[in-house]
Motif scaffolding. Structure first.
Motif, PDB file in Angstrom:
ATOM      1  N   GLY A  28      -8.303  -6.611  -8.796  1.00  0.00           N
ATOM      2  CA  GLY A  28      -8.255  -4.805  -9.003  1.00  0.00           C
ATOM      3  C   GLY A  28      -7.802  -4.225  -8.029  1.00  0.00           C
ATOM      4  O   GLY A  28      -7.820  -3.029  -7.953  1.00  0.00           O
ATOM      5  N   VAL A  29      -7.209  -4.299  -7.142  1.00  0.00           N
ATOM      6  CA  VAL A  29      -6.692  -3.996  -5.794  1.00  0.00           C
ATOM      7  C   VAL A  29      -5.443  -3.075  -5.600  1.00  0.00           C
ATOM      8  O   VAL A  29      -4.472  -4.699  -5.905  1.00  0.00           O
ATOM      9  CB  VAL A  29      -7.165  -4.788  -4.442  1.00  0.00           C
ATOM     10  CG1 VAL A  29      -6.609  -4.058  -3.079  1.00  0.00           C
ATOM     11  CG2 VAL A  29      -8.530  -5.163  -4.207  1.00  0.00           C
ATOM     12  N   HIS A  30      -5.046  -2.458  -5.904  1.00  0.00           N
ATOM     13  CA  HIS A  30      -3.074  -2.028  -6.195  1.00  0.00           C
ATOM     14  C   HIS A  30      -3.233  -1.061  -5.162  1.00  0.00           C
ATOM     15  O   HIS A  30      -4.082  -0.839  -4.024  1.00  0.00           O
ATOM     16  CB  HIS A  30      -3.812  -0.783  -7.073  1.00  0.00           C
ATOM     17  CG  HIS A  30      -3.800  -1.432  -8.900  1.00  0.00           C
ATOM     18  ND1 HIS A  30      -3.403  -2.301  -9.701  1.00  0.00           N
ATOM     19  CD2 HIS A  30      -5.023  -0.752  -9.367  1.00  0.00           C
ATOM     20  CE1 HIS A  30      -4.477  -2.212  -9.778  1.00  0.00           C
ATOM     21  NE2 HIS A  30      -5.269  -1.628 -10.226  1.00  0.00           N
ATOM     22  N   ALA A  31      -1.366  -1.378  -4.986  1.00  0.00           N
ATOM     23  CA  ALA A  31      -1.317  -0.593  -3.375  1.00  0.00           C
ATOM     24  C   ALA A  31       0.087   0.324  -3.948  1.00  0.00           C
ATOM     25  O   ALA A  31       0.006   1.267  -5.150  1.00  0.00           O
ATOM     26  CB  ALA A  31      -0.552  -1.587  -2.549  1.00  0.00           C
ATOM     27  N   VAL A  32       0.478   0.463  -3.963  1.00  0.00           N
ATOM     28  CA  VAL A  32       1.747   1.147  -4.642  1.00  0.00           C
ATOM     29  C   VAL A  32       2.353   0.751  -5.759  1.00  0.00           C
ATOM     30  O   VAL A  32       2.966   1.106  -6.673  1.00  0.00           O
ATOM     31  CB  VAL A  32       3.382   1.253  -3.635  1.00  0.00           C
ATOM     32  CG1 VAL A  32       4.553   1.729  -4.131  1.00  0.00           C
ATOM     33  CG2 VAL A  32       3.046   1.816  -1.941  1.00  0.00           C
ATOM     34  N   GLY A  33       2.548  -0.850  -6.027  1.00  0.00           N
ATOM     35  CA  GLY A  33       2.748  -1.232  -7.166  1.00  0.00           C
ATOM     36  C   GLY A  33       1.404  -1.867  -7.148  1.00  0.00           C
ATOM     37  O   GLY A  33       0.104  -1.841  -6.732  1.00  0.00           O
ATOM     38  N   PHE A  71      -2.783  -2.260 -16.688  1.00  0.00           N
ATOM     39  CA  PHE A  71      -4.297  -1.515 -15.957  1.00  0.00           C
ATOM     40  C   PHE A  71      -4.412  -0.047 -16.116  1.00  0.00           C
ATOM     41  O   PHE A  71      -3.459   1.126 -16.477  1.00  0.00           O
ATOM     42  CB  PHE A  71      -3.985  -1.530 -14.647  1.00  0.00           C
ATOM     43  CG  PHE A  71      -4.062  -3.313 -13.621  1.00  0.00           C
ATOM     44  CD1 PHE A  71      -5.159  -3.750 -13.930  1.00  0.00           C
ATOM     45  CD2 PHE A  71      -3.353  -3.795 -12.843  1.00  0.00           C
ATOM     46  CE1 PHE A  71      -5.367  -4.793 -12.725  1.00  0.00           C
ATOM     47  CE2 PHE A  71      -3.239  -5.141 -12.703  1.00  0.00           C
ATOM     48  CZ  PHE A  71      -4.385  -5.563 -12.758  1.00  0.00           C
ATOM     49  N   ASP A  72      -5.768   0.157 -16.402  1.00  0.00           N
ATOM     50  CA  ASP A  72      -5.902   1.183 -16.386  1.00  0.00           C
ATOM     51  C   ASP A  72      -5.944   2.848 -15.919  1.00  0.00           C
ATOM     52  O   ASP A  72      -5.972   3.770 -15.866  1.00  0.00           O
ATOM     53  CB  ASP A  72      -7.306   1.762 -17.393  1.00  0.00           C
ATOM     54  CG  ASP A  72      -7.125   1.258 -19.131  1.00  0.00           C
ATOM     55  OD1 ASP A  72      -5.633   0.780 -19.443  1.00  0.00           O
ATOM     56  OD2 ASP A  72      -8.007   0.676 -19.832  1.00  0.00           O
ATOM     57  N   ASP A  73      -6.466   2.026 -14.579  1.00  0.00           N
ATOM     58  CA  ASP A  73      -6.442   2.505 -13.298  1.00  0.00           C
ATOM     59  C   ASP A  73      -5.570   2.544 -12.165  1.00  0.00           C
ATOM     60  O   ASP A  73      -4.892   2.364 -11.257  1.00  0.00           O
ATOM     61  CB  ASP A  73      -7.919   2.063 -12.211  1.00  0.00           C
ATOM     62  CG  ASP A  73      -6.882   0.119 -11.825  1.00  0.00           C
ATOM     63  OD1 ASP A  73      -6.932   0.082 -12.892  1.00  0.00           O
ATOM     64  OD2 ASP A  73      -8.625  -0.011 -10.959  1.00  0.00           O
ATOM     65  N   PHE A  74      -3.934   1.929 -12.939  1.00  0.00           N
ATOM     66  CA  PHE A  74      -2.778   2.813 -12.267  1.00  0.00           C
ATOM     67  C   PHE A  74      -1.834   3.507 -13.071  1.00  0.00           C
ATOM     68  O   PHE A  74      -1.766   3.085 -14.593  1.00  0.00           O
ATOM     69  CB  PHE A  74      -2.052   0.541 -11.847  1.00  0.00           C
ATOM     70  CG  PHE A  74      -0.934   1.060 -11.481  1.00  0.00           C
ATOM     71  CD1 PHE A  74      -1.207   0.937 -10.023  1.00  0.00           C
ATOM     72  CD2 PHE A  74       0.357   0.930 -11.869  1.00  0.00           C
ATOM     73  CE1 PHE A  74       0.021   1.100  -8.938  1.00  0.00           C
ATOM     74  CE2 PHE A  74       1.547   0.782 -11.291  1.00  0.00           C
ATOM     75  CZ  PHE A  74       1.399   1.356  -9.446  1.00  0.00           C
TER      76      PHE A  74
END
Length: 167
Positions: free
Chosen positions: A88-93, A107-110
């Protein structure tokens, strides 16, 4: 005295021509050979010469069978600029935790680029291989700026590493 001077000029001209030839030969050798392999970097075959038998590259399945997740973890360093492997940890990607078998753009949060939002299906090892070989070729218009991983064995190692995440 002038005859001696003419002879010395002729000897100097021959020496200078030899030195120029030697330096040009060194420069040409540096351009057309690979010192690491001790083979010519480029060979021009005559038209009537038989072409060398094509070396058959190992199949994707063979590469995956011999892939090493530890080497893949080292190869992942290139990916760390934009991706994380924590759940669940996103960055630029997006996060790559559990990516194998996950729906594409799930992912709904990306916020995915339109190139990925239009893709359907799940991330299989073959699809990931196609993506990391040539991201723009896989998803035209992607925001992913990575130019691709050229060596098939490195891609197999990376995919083997990704398969260990989230299992």
């Amino acid at each position: 005295m002038s005859a001696l001077f003419a002879v010395l000029k002729a000897i100097a001209a021959v020496c200078l021509a030899g030195a120029i030839f030697y330096v040009m030969n060194l420069a040409a050798s540096g351009l057309f050979t690979n010192p690491g392999l001790d083979q010519p970097a480029y060979v021009i075959l005559p038209d009537d010469a038989p072409a060398a038998a094509a070396v058959e590259a190992p199949s994707f399945e063979e590469l995956m069978a011999s892939a090493d997740p530890a080497r893949g973890e080292r190869a992942f360093r290139d990916c760390q600029a934009c991706h994380r492997v924590e759940e669940g940890v996103h960055a630029v990607g997006p996060s790559l935790y559990g990516v194998i078998g996950r729906d594409i753009a799930s992912f709904d949060d990306f916020r995915y680029s339109a190139a990925f939002s239009g893709l359907e299906g799940v991330w299989t090892p073959e699809r990931i291989d196609a993506l990391i070989t040539n991201p723009q070729g896989f998803a035209r218009g992607t925001a992913m700026t990575y130019s691709g991983m050229r060596r098939a064995s490195d891609r197999a190692d990376l995919i083997a590493y990704l398969q260990t995440l989230g299992m």
